[in-house]
Design an enzyme around this catalytic site. Structure first.
Site, mmCIF file in Angstrom:
data_model
loop_
_atom_site.group_PDB
_atom_site.id
_atom_site.type_symbol
_atom_site.label_atom_id
_atom_site.label_comp_id
_atom_site.label_asym_id
_atom_site.label_seq_id
_atom_site.Cartn_x
_atom_site.Cartn_y
_atom_site.Cartn_z
ATOM 1 N N GLU A 186 31.875 15.097 60.664
ATOM 2 C CA GLU A 186 31.638 14.593 59.303
ATOM 3 C C GLU A 186 30.270 13.962 59.183
ATOM 4 O OE1 GLU A 186 34.966 12.053 58.677
ATOM 5 O OE2 GLU A 186 36.327 13.767 58.492
ATOM 6 N N ASP A 201 21.244 24.969 67.736
ATOM 7 C CA ASP A 201 20.600 24.266 68.844
ATOM 8 C C ASP A 201 20.669 22.750 68.675
ATOM 9 O OD1 ASP A 201 19.930 26.649 70.090
ATOM 10 O OD2 ASP A 201 18.047 26.827 69.003
HETATM 11 C C1 LIG Z 1 3.936 36.292 63.039
HETATM 12 C C2 LIG Z 1 5.298 36.125 63.595
HETATM 13 C C3 LIG Z 1 5.389 34.956 64.469
HETATM 14 C C4 LIG Z 1 6.724 34.766 65.140
HETATM 15 C C5 LIG Z 1 6.627 33.662 66.125
HETATM 16 C C6 LIG Z 1 7.904 33.467 66.748
HETATM 17 C C7 LIG Z 1 7.897 32.406 67.788
HETATM 18 C C8 LIG Z 1 9.295 32.002 67.999
HETATM 19 C C9 LIG Z 1 9.492 31.035 69.107
HETATM 20 C C10 LIG Z 1 10.824 30.434 68.940
HETATM 21 C C11 LIG Z 1 11.142 29.432 69.958
HETATM 22 C C12 LIG Z 1 12.467 28.869 69.654
HETATM 23 C C13 LIG Z 1 12.780 27.672 70.443
HETATM 24 C C14 LIG Z 1 14.007 27.025 69.906
HETATM 25 C C15 LIG Z 1 13.961 26.028 69.081
HETATM 26 C C16 LIG Z 1 15.189 25.412 68.504
HETATM 27 O O1 LIG Z 1 15.720 24.491 69.438
HETATM 28 C C17 LIG Z 1 14.818 24.688 67.222
HETATM 29 C C18 LIG Z 1 16.057 24.147 66.524
HETATM 30 O O2 LIG Z 1 16.873 25.187 66.080
HETATM 31 P P1 LIG Z 1 18.104 24.935 65.073
HETATM 32 O O3 LIG Z 1 17.563 24.566 63.728
HETATM 33 O O4 LIG Z 1 18.842 26.250 65.075
HETATM 34 O O5 LIG Z 1 18.958 23.834 65.594
HETATM 35 N N1 LIG Z 1 14.154 25.611 66.356
HETATM 36 C C19 LIG Z 1 12.917 25.411 65.961
HETATM 37 O O6 LIG Z 1 12.291 24.418 66.225
HETATM 38 C C20 LIG Z 1 12.321 26.493 65.134
HETATM 39 C C21 LIG Z 1 11.015 26.883 65.648
HETATM 40 C C22 LIG Z 1 10.720 28.153 64.981
HETATM 41 C C23 LIG Z 1 9.361 28.471 64.892
HETATM 42 C C24 LIG Z 1 9.238 29.746 64.158
HETATM 43 C C25 LIG Z 1 7.956 29.941 63.643
HETATM 44 C C26 LIG Z 1 7.879 31.124 62.766
HETATM 45 C C27 LIG Z 1 6.482 31.363 62.524
HETATM 46 C C28 LIG Z 1 6.150 32.310 61.481
HETATM 47 C C29 LIG Z 1 4.639 32.294 61.390
HETATM 48 C C30 LIG Z 1 4.183 33.236 60.449
HETATM 49 C C31 LIG Z 1 2.703 33.243 60.307
HETATM 50 C C32 LIG Z 1 2.366 34.229 59.267
HETATM 51 C C33 LIG Z 1 1.013 34.075 58.760
HETATM 52 C C34 LIG Z 1 0.653 34.970 57.669
HETATM 53 N N1 LIG Z 2 28.841 16.891 59.751
HETATM 54 C C1 LIG Z 2 27.521 16.831 59.843
HETATM 55 N N2 LIG Z 2 26.747 16.432 58.806
HETATM 56 C C2 LIG Z 2 25.408 16.417 58.893
HETATM 57 N N3 LIG Z 2 24.718 16.761 59.999
HETATM 58 C C3 LIG Z 2 25.439 17.162 61.060
HETATM 59 C C4 LIG Z 2 26.851 17.219 61.049
HETATM 60 N N4 LIG Z 2 27.285 17.661 62.244
HETATM 61 C C5 LIG Z 2 26.176 17.866 63.001
HETATM 62 N N5 LIG Z 2 25.063 17.568 62.295
HETATM 63 C C6 LIG Z 2 23.645 17.661 62.702
HETATM 64 O O1 LIG Z 2 23.081 18.808 62.063
HETATM 65 C C7 LIG Z 2 21.929 19.199 62.767
HETATM 66 C C8 LIG Z 2 21.708 20.692 62.675
HETATM 67 O O2 LIG Z 2 22.777 21.351 63.225
HETATM 68 P P1 LIG Z 2 22.779 22.793 63.875
HETATM 69 O O3 LIG Z 2 24.227 23.101 64.131
HETATM 70 O O4 LIG Z 2 21.883 22.852 65.028
HETATM 71 O O5 LIG Z 2 22.279 23.743 62.708
HETATM 72 P P2 LIG Z 2 20.860 24.451 62.456
HETATM 73 O O6 LIG Z 2 20.696 25.439 63.573
HETATM 74 O O7 LIG Z 2 21.014 25.139 61.140
HETATM 75 O O8 LIG Z 2 19.799 23.408 62.474
HETATM 76 C C9 LIG Z 2 22.134 18.712 64.181
HETATM 77 O O9 LIG Z 2 21.048 17.880 64.517
HETATM 78 C C10 LIG Z 2 23.415 17.897 64.151
HETATM 79 O O10 LIG Z 2 23.227 16.666 64.803
#
Ligand SMILES: CCCCCCCCCCCCC/C=C/[C@@H](O)[C@H](COP(=O)(O)O)NC(=O)CCCCCCCCCCCCCCC
Ligand SMILES: Nc1ncnc2c1ncn2[C@@H]1O[C@H](COP(=O)(O)OP(=O)(O)O)[C@@H](O)[C@H]1O
Ligand SMILES: [Ca+2]
Length: 587
Positions: A166, A192
């Site tokens: 929640e 993540d």
């Molecule tokens: C031009 C295409 C560029 C693609 C670049 C891709 C790089 C991707 C590397 C991804 C590493 C992921 C590491 C994981 C991170 C996650 O822990 C974390 C949390 O995830 P959650 O929200 O699901 O909980 N995720 C993140 O921090 C997201 C990072 C994502 C970065 C993506 C960036 C996309 C970039 C697009 C650039 C485009 C430039 C275009 C210019 C015209």
């Molecule tokens: N019930 C909730 N309400 C709001 N935030 C939450 C709840 N449960 C978990 N979270 C938080 O939501 C954030 C994003 O969750 P996650 O499952 O990783 O989704 P996403 O990949 O879309 O970011 C996490 O940091 C987590 O701590």
């Protein structure tokens, strides 16, 4: 019929075809008889991959139904198929209904199969604690769990206690404080960020119970006894993708049911002698920090927020000054540019298990000497570089995800006790775009003159003295003249401030101290660039800029087995460095 302690062999019928079925210690095989030799095909299921054995003719889709005939039994097992776009394999529930000549024989088969299961899958869970984040990703966590995962757990006889969260940090707090007796593992239905909550809860609880101090970067932490299962329902789902090879709830549920076990390295991040957070995938400063900070303002976009923010941050064209110091790992063991991949049964990781756990006390003292003598390093192992960076990233594993199928560091290992430090020096915008773009293909993103990658055991990041001063200026300025509407996003560390996990909250929101005077996206619209960026720690914004991080080898275990290579579905049966050609990256 033949029967020994574990072995059982007899004729069985599937439909109107007769098969010779054999249960050996490790496999259950059936081969059609009454067929010409050349066409004979044997179906072989490892006992460890049997999901359940039921009397009668049983279906579970679209609903569970049992035709209780007394000479029949049904076996459910793991069936693999190629996933198309991903590198890993999809797992599906296979089902075969067998008929016997007598009820006695049927009972023998079910008894033997169940006994074999117990013997060969010691880590199969009986009871699981399940946390569902109803707001992760496309907000489908509840539906994914109840329609795809729960029926499989029920079939496998697993009981589960389900908590739909929640609030943020509820799962972490539960794991830190509540009674966990009787549970074999914890399941995370979310992304993540949700995984990170569970990681913090379990690591914290384990250290509390072992009487260890998490704040000390030199401490040898206690590995967590409970396994973690990830059912992907988030935005990036990098931990799931990098450990299973596909984003697929059914595949993940089947790995959980059979009690697969994949150890995982964890990086601890410290500031001023206090633990800030743990990270398993991305600890990134500069570009990835800015993308996260920007994306938090657009959460309503769901997973697309990262593409939108990525583009905006790219266009803002920024680089940041910093000093990076790192402790290299042994180059004889592996290299981030050796063009191999860490796959299921990885030889580098299994050799590391021995190294990591055989002299853990020595390793602890080695680290403490390195870490405490950090500024006057007599052994000369630490390397220091200073300059302007587009981004500085540390990852304990490949961090592959659907956006980047080979990941931030394609040759990183899940469980070798090291991380890969990627330094992207300031460069022209097109060069940086090329670097980013290479993450989407098999092209080598490290083969560029402004990129360096190092396999490391620890990293320290600090600001050059003049930038620290500028950062202070920005904070001081912020109290008087912040233009809220322009959107201020920068984090500035306050040297000497103690930061603990409890104080950082979810990390997703900005604290007051994190706001500075420099408008975001100023590269597009104004002249002054911010002096500092923020750290993205697995999708959480860190409240500090100057950090010391250290890799803890195999600190947690997941219900997974690493990526199974779709291109090599043959049963090698050997440790994977014996079939090395399969594990080389294709150009
Ligand atoms: C031009 C295409 C560029 C693609 C670049 C891709 C790089 C991707 C590397 C991804 C590493 C992921 C590491 C994981 C991170 C996650 O822990 C974390 C949390 O995830 P959650 O929200 O699901 O909980 N995720 C993140 O921090 C997201 C990072 C994502 C970065 C993506 C960036 C996309 C970039 C697009 C650039 C485009 C430039 C275009 C210019 C015209
Ligand atoms: N019930 C909730 N309400 C709001 N935030 C939450 C709840 N449960 C978990 N979270 C938080 O939501 C954030 C994003 O969750 P996650 O499952 O990783 O989704 P996403 O990949 O879309 O970011 C996490 O940091 C987590 O701590
Ligand atoms: Ca690693």
């Amino acid at each position: 019929m033949e029967e020994t302690d574990l072995r059982l062999e007899s004729s069985l019928w599937v439909g109107n075809k007769r098969y010779r079925a054999v249960l050996t210690g490790w496999h259950f095989n059936w081969t059609e008889v009454d067929k010409k030799n050349i066409d004979k095909k044997t179906i072989s299921v490892p006992v460890a991959e049997v999901i359940g054995v039921e009397e009668g003719r049983v279906e579970i889709l679209p609903q569970k139904s049992i035709e209780d005939t007394d000479k029949d039994f049904t076996v459910f097992y793991v069936k693999r198929s190629s996933s198309g776009s991903s590198y890993g394999l999809l797992w599906r529930l296979g089902r075969t209904q067998f008929s016997c000549l007598s009820r006695v024989l049927r009972d023998q088969w079910t008894k033997h199969l169940r006994a074999a299961l117990k013997t060969h899958s010691p880590l199969r869970p009986n009871r699981l604690l399940v946390f569902i984040n109803p707001f992760g990703g496309k907000e489908k966590g509840r539906k994914i769990y109840h329609s795809l995962v729960a029926p499989l757990f029920e079939l496998a006889g697993i009981s589960s206690h389900v908590i739909v969260t929640e609030r943020a940090n509820q799962a972490r707090d539960h794991l830190l404080k509540k009674d966990l007796t009787g549970f074999d593992g914890v399941v995370c239905v979310g992304g993540d960020g949700m995984f990170s909550e569970i990681l913090h809860g379990l690591i914290g609880r384990t250290q509390q119970e072992a009487g260890l101090c998490e704040n000390d970067p030199a401490a040898t932490l206690q590995p967590c006894p409970l396994h973690i299962g990830i059912v992907p329902a988030g935005s990036t789902d990098c931990v799931c993708y990098a450990t299973v090879g596909v984003i697929d709830p059914v595949t993940s549920a089947l790995h959980i049911i059979i009690g697969d076990s994949q150890p995982l390295d964890v990086c601890s991040v410290h500031h001023a002698s206090a633990l800030v957070r743990y990270s398993v995938s991305l600890l990134g400063y500069g570009f990835y920090g800015d993308v996260l900070a920007e994306s938090e303002k657009h959460r309503w976009m769901g997973p697309l927020r990262y593409d939108y923010s990525g583009t905006m941050v790219y266009l803002s064209n920024r680089s940041y000054a910093g000093i990076v110091q790192y402790l290299p790992a042994d180059p004889l063991l592996s290299s981030p540019r050796d063009r191999t991949r860490c796959l299921s049964g990885c030889g580098v990781c299994s050799r590391s298990t021995e190294r990591l756990f055989s002299h853990s006390s020595d390793a602890g003292s080695l680290y403490s000497s390195h870490l405490s003598q950090f500024s006057s390093d007599t052994e000369g192992e630490w390397v220091s570089v200073e300059g302007r960076f587009r981004c500085v990233s540390l990852t304990c594993m490949s961090s592959s995800c659907p956006k980047s199928p080979l990941g931030l560091s394609p040759s990183a290992h899940l469980a070798d006790g090291t991380g890969d430090l990627i330094l992207v020096w300031d460069t022209h915008p097109l060069g940086f775009l090329k670097f980013l773009y290479r993450h989407t293909s098999t092209q080598d993103q490290f083969d560029m003159p402004f990129v360096e990658v190092h396999r490391v055991k620890a990293v320290r990041f600090s600001l050059p003295p003049e930038k620290e001063e500028e950062a202070y200026e920005e904070i001081r300025g912020s109290s008087g003249g912040i233009d809220e509407e322009a959107g201020y996003i920068e984090t500035v560390s306050r040297s000497g401030s103690q930061v603990s996990l409890a104080e950082t909250g979810t990390g997703r929101e900005m604290t007051k101290e994190q706001k500075t005077t420099t408008p975001f996206l100023c590269g597009l619209c104004c002249s002054k660039a911010p002096a500092v960026s923020v750290w993205n720690c697995d999708g959480e914004i860190l409240p500090t800029t100057e950090i010391l991080s250290r890799i803890h080898g195999q600190l947690v275990r997941l219900y997974a087995r690493g990526i199974e290579d779709g291109a090599a579905m043959h049963n090698c049966g050997e440790e994977n460095d014996k079939c090395d050609s399969r594990y080389t990256l294709h150009k």
